[in-house]
Design a protein around this motif. Structure first.
Motif, PDB file in Angstrom:
ATOM      1  N   ALA A  86       4.300 -11.119  -2.525  1.00 35.32           N
ATOM      2  CA  ALA A  86       4.412 -10.142  -1.647  1.00 35.32           C
ATOM      3  C   ALA A  86       3.088  -9.118  -0.545  1.00 35.32           C
ATOM      4  CB  ALA A  86       5.834  -9.336  -1.651  1.00 35.32           C
ATOM      5  N   GLN A  87       2.911  -9.254   0.721  1.00 38.05           N
ATOM      6  CA  GLN A  87       2.305  -9.088   1.284  1.00 38.05           C
ATOM      7  C   GLN A  87       1.034  -8.372   0.651  1.00 38.05           C
ATOM      8  OE1 GLN A  87       2.561  -4.287   3.181  1.00 38.05           O
ATOM      9  NE2 GLN A  87       3.077  -5.764   4.372  1.00 38.05           N
ATOM     10  N   GLU A 124       3.386   1.481  -1.506  1.00 35.95           N
ATOM     11  CA  GLU A 124       3.197   0.915  -2.779  1.00 35.95           C
ATOM     12  C   GLU A 124       3.977   0.616  -3.253  1.00 35.95           C
ATOM     13  OE1 GLU A 124       5.560   4.630  -4.436  1.00 35.95           O
ATOM     14  OE2 GLU A 124       4.706   3.884  -6.855  1.00 35.95           O
ATOM     15  N   ALA A 125       5.009   0.547  -2.449  1.00 33.60           N
ATOM     16  CA  ALA A 125       6.221  -0.630  -3.140  1.00 33.60           C
ATOM     17  C   ALA A 125       5.241  -2.287  -3.262  1.00 33.60           C
ATOM     18  CB  ALA A 125       7.596  -1.555  -2.384  1.00 33.60           C
ATOM     19  N   TYR A 126       4.936  -2.810  -2.575  1.00 33.34           N
ATOM     20  CA  TYR A 126       4.087  -3.636  -2.433  1.00 33.34           C
ATOM     21  C   TYR A 126       2.673  -3.717  -3.142  1.00 33.34           C
ATOM     22  CZ  TYR A 126       6.860  -5.949   1.209  1.00 33.34           C
ATOM     23  OH  TYR A 126       8.076  -6.370   2.315  1.00 33.34           O
ATOM     24  N   LEU A 129       4.549  -4.300  -6.268  1.00 34.92           N
ATOM     25  CA  LEU A 129       4.285  -6.212  -6.777  1.00 34.92           C
ATOM     26  C   LEU A 129       3.863  -6.958  -7.412  1.00 34.92           C
ATOM     27  CD1 LEU A 129       7.379  -6.346  -3.912  1.00 34.92           C
ATOM     28  CD2 LEU A 129       7.621  -6.903  -5.877  1.00 34.92           C
ATOM     29  N   GLU A 150      -1.613   6.645   0.420  1.00 33.31           N
ATOM     30  CA  GLU A 150      -1.480   8.547  -0.041  1.00 33.31           C
ATOM     31  C   GLU A 150      -0.184   8.830  -0.715  1.00 33.31           C
ATOM     32  OE1 GLU A 150      -1.578  10.671   3.637  1.00 33.31           O
ATOM     33  OE2 GLU A 150      -1.764  12.507   3.074  1.00 33.31           O
ATOM     34  N   GLY A 151      -0.833   9.639  -1.739  1.00 30.68           N
ATOM     35  CA  GLY A 151       0.014  10.419  -2.709  1.00 30.68           C
ATOM     36  C   GLY A 151       0.300   8.962  -3.531  1.00 30.68           C
ATOM     37  N   GLU A 152       0.029   8.241  -3.716  1.00 33.42           N
ATOM     38  CA  GLU A 152       0.369   7.323  -5.121  1.00 33.42           C
ATOM     39  C   GLU A 152      -0.834   7.933  -6.030  1.00 33.42           C
ATOM     40  OE1 GLU A 152       0.471   3.137  -5.394  1.00 33.42           O
ATOM     41  OE2 GLU A 152       0.268   3.223  -2.932  1.00 33.42           O
ATOM     42  N   ASP A 153      -0.438   8.051  -7.237  1.00 29.16           N
ATOM     43  CA  ASP A 153      -1.263   8.227  -8.819  1.00 29.16           C
ATOM     44  C   ASP A 153      -1.989   7.297  -9.375  1.00 29.16           C
ATOM     45  OD1 ASP A 153      -2.334   9.794 -10.569  1.00 29.16           O
ATOM     46  OD2 ASP A 153      -0.621   9.995 -11.940  1.00 29.16           O
ATOM     47  N   ARG A 163       5.284   6.918 -13.719  1.00 25.17           N
ATOM     48  CA  ARG A 163       6.519   6.161 -12.632  1.00 25.17           C
ATOM     49  C   ARG A 163       7.808   5.647 -12.839  1.00 25.17           C
ATOM     50  NH1 ARG A 163       8.438   6.570  -9.242  1.00 25.17           N
ATOM     51  NH2 ARG A 163       7.620   5.850  -6.248  1.00 25.17           N
TER      52      ARG A 163
END
Lengths: 343, 175
Positions: A86-87, A124-126, A129, A150-153, A163
């Motif tokens: 997905a994406q 982030e969601a994609y 996935l 931005e902001g992801e670890d 997470r």
């Protein structure tokens, strides 16, 4: 002395117990992507394959909902797999291909160009996935590094509990069912089936930059390089859909890139009539994606090109493939029946 | 030994559970994050659109807008690969409205003019010469065609000295 020995053993045992407990909790809280958001299951299913593939499709939903490996095998004996998500953006696709090339070398890689419209990570969601199910290795590490918004670890991709721990209070039956098991595959060698029909109508207009982002074009060049280094023929396609709109300027840019690199590029939107795709009957969402009828038509048409242009072997009659695809075809037809009855 | 084990376990659990979602992320990465504080219907100042005597703009509730306008010609639901989106476009003669569900309420998130049969309240229309468009918006035009008022952004695309596209969308980061 004896007491010291016991202490060391005790610490080791404690570590093992802690590790086991953390692993169990981590598996429990991570999304399972089996009954809901099934697109997240696709990446991991590739690793269960027992046979190799002459063709690898890479890209977004315009590959994993538009091409049927079952049809390609049953019509032409072409073995294939769709490493799509997905994406799945250009850099995801690069690393999916790099990851696959560690264990097999297909003759042809088919890349759908729609995702090139995105020059930056989108969500982030994609990312989750696409990347959660990827096996650990340099490809996964590279993919995480370039995909994070931005902001992801970074570490939370390697240790999902960082997470997903909050999900401990929102667990579902799906989490318990697939705690220690992946469950049955949700795809058919990467293909996700839809049987509904929702005819195309008008589509919204959009503002767009007539030039594709430099970042995504650079990743396309890297995909071409990777294929070249590994002796894989790269084919670029724009899968047939009427939305998101594939603009003429983008088409010209890809055609120019393909020409410069000596690659084949097929804009299949223009071939709808030849393929036989009818956007009144072959789409389940107003022309954005194909249903199984459309996917089978497209696979028949494109399979003929793959066979004639790339001299792919007809693997029908080879015991390992016959057994693999016979079981897959049975499951595929059953699913088609089941979904059709539900429509 | 027991104490060591407890300390180890506690340290590991703290490592795992003490680290929450980074700032700006939702707890569920598969949820669409929308800042409800930025969503305020009716706060688009002069940047509203008017059709058939109905005045509406960014973040107005879809139901109220649709019930006041004449029947739409057709509708389109934007699908994403994985998520069941609620992006729905409604097509009217000369313009289209895109809506999204935000915090459980469907709201207008884009208005686009499709042809020269409709105008903005300030008189902007597709095909209008750029200099005429500038003089139509003296209070808002500030050397570029991304005009902000309240929660609304009016983007005007100019091609070859004439208005080519007119779109209202949310003004990101504006209060």
């Amino acid at each position: 002395m004896k007491r010291k020995g016991f202490t060391v053993i005790g610490i080791l045992l404690s570590c093992i117990v802690c590790f086991g407990a953390l692993t169990a909790v981590s598996r429990l809280t991570a999304p399972k992507y089996h009954d809901t958001l099934i697109d997240g299951h696709l990446t991991g299913e590739y690793y269960d394959e027992t046979t190799d593939h002459d063709v690898l499709f890479i890209g977004d939903c315009e590959v994993f909902e538009h091409f049927s490996p079952v049809t390609l095998f049953n019509e032409y004996g072409i073995t294939s797999y769709i490493r799509g998500g997905a994406q799945q953006l250009a850099w995801h696709s690069y690393y999916m291909l790099e990851d696959a090339l560690k264990t097999e070398t297909p003759k042809v890689a088919v890349f759908n160009v729609l995702a090139l419209k995105y020059g930056e990570p989108q969500s982030e969601a994609y990312n989750r996935l696409n990347l959660d199910g990827m096996r650990f290795g340099t490809a996964k590490l590279g993919a995480i590094r370039v995909s994070m918004t931005e902001g992801e670890d970074f570490m939370s991709y390697l240790f999902p509990l960082l997470r997903y721990h909050d999900r401990i209070t929102a667990l579902t039956k799906e989490d318990l069912t697939y705690w220690f098991s992946k469950g049955d595959p949700v795809s058919f060698k990467g293909y996700v089936m839809h049987t509904g029909v929702d005819p195309a109508t008008e589509v919204p207009q959009e503002n767009y930059d007539p030039k594709l982002p430099e970042t995504s074009m650079a990743w396309l060049a890297k995909i071409a390089d990777l294929c070249e280094q590994n002796g894989v023929a790269l084919v670029l396609i724009k899968s047939p859909s009427i939305y998101p709109v594939w603009h003429a300027e983008w088409d010209d840019e890809i055609a120019a890139f393909a020409k410069a690199r000596g690659l084949r590029y097929d804009n299949l939107i223009a071939e709808n009539d030849l393929i036989g795709i009818d956007m009144n009957t072959d789409t389940y969402d107003q022309g954005q994606h194909l249903n199984v009828s459309g996917a089978e038509k497209l696979s028949r048409w494109f399979g003929a090109i793959l066979q004639s242009e790339y001299g792919l072997t007809d693997h029908r009659g080879e015991a390992a493939y016959d057994a693999d695809y016979a079981a897959l075809t049975e499951r595929y037809e059953n699913e088609k029946q089941r979904l059709s009855e539900g429509n | 030994m027991k104490r060591t084990a407890i300390l180890l376990l506690a340290a590991l659990m703290l490592l795992a559970i003490g680290c929450g979602a980074p700032n700006g992320q939702t707890d569920d990465p598969n949820a669409v994050f929308v800042d409800p504080n930025a969503v305020r219907g009716g706060e688009y100042g002069e940047l509203y659109f008017e059709a058939n005597g109905v005045r509406f703009g960014i973040y107005d509730e879809t139901e109220a807008v649709l019930s006041a306008l004449p029947a739409y010609r057709s509708t389109f639901t934007g699908q994403s690969c994985a998520f069941e989106t609620e992006d729905v476009s409604y097509f009217f003669s000369g313009f289209e409205i895109t809506t999204n569900v935000i915090d459980g309420v469907s709201r207008v998130t884009a208005i686009r003019l499709d042809d020269d049969t409709v105008k903005t309240p300030q008189g902007l229309y597709i095909g209008m010469p750029e200099e005429d468009a500038i003089s139509a918006l003296p209070a808002l035009y500030e050397a570029d065609w991304n005009l902000v008022d309240g929660t609304a952004l009016l983007s005007v695309t100019i091609v070859d000295g004439a208005v080519y596209g007119i779109t209202y969308t949310p003004a990101v980061g504006e209060d």
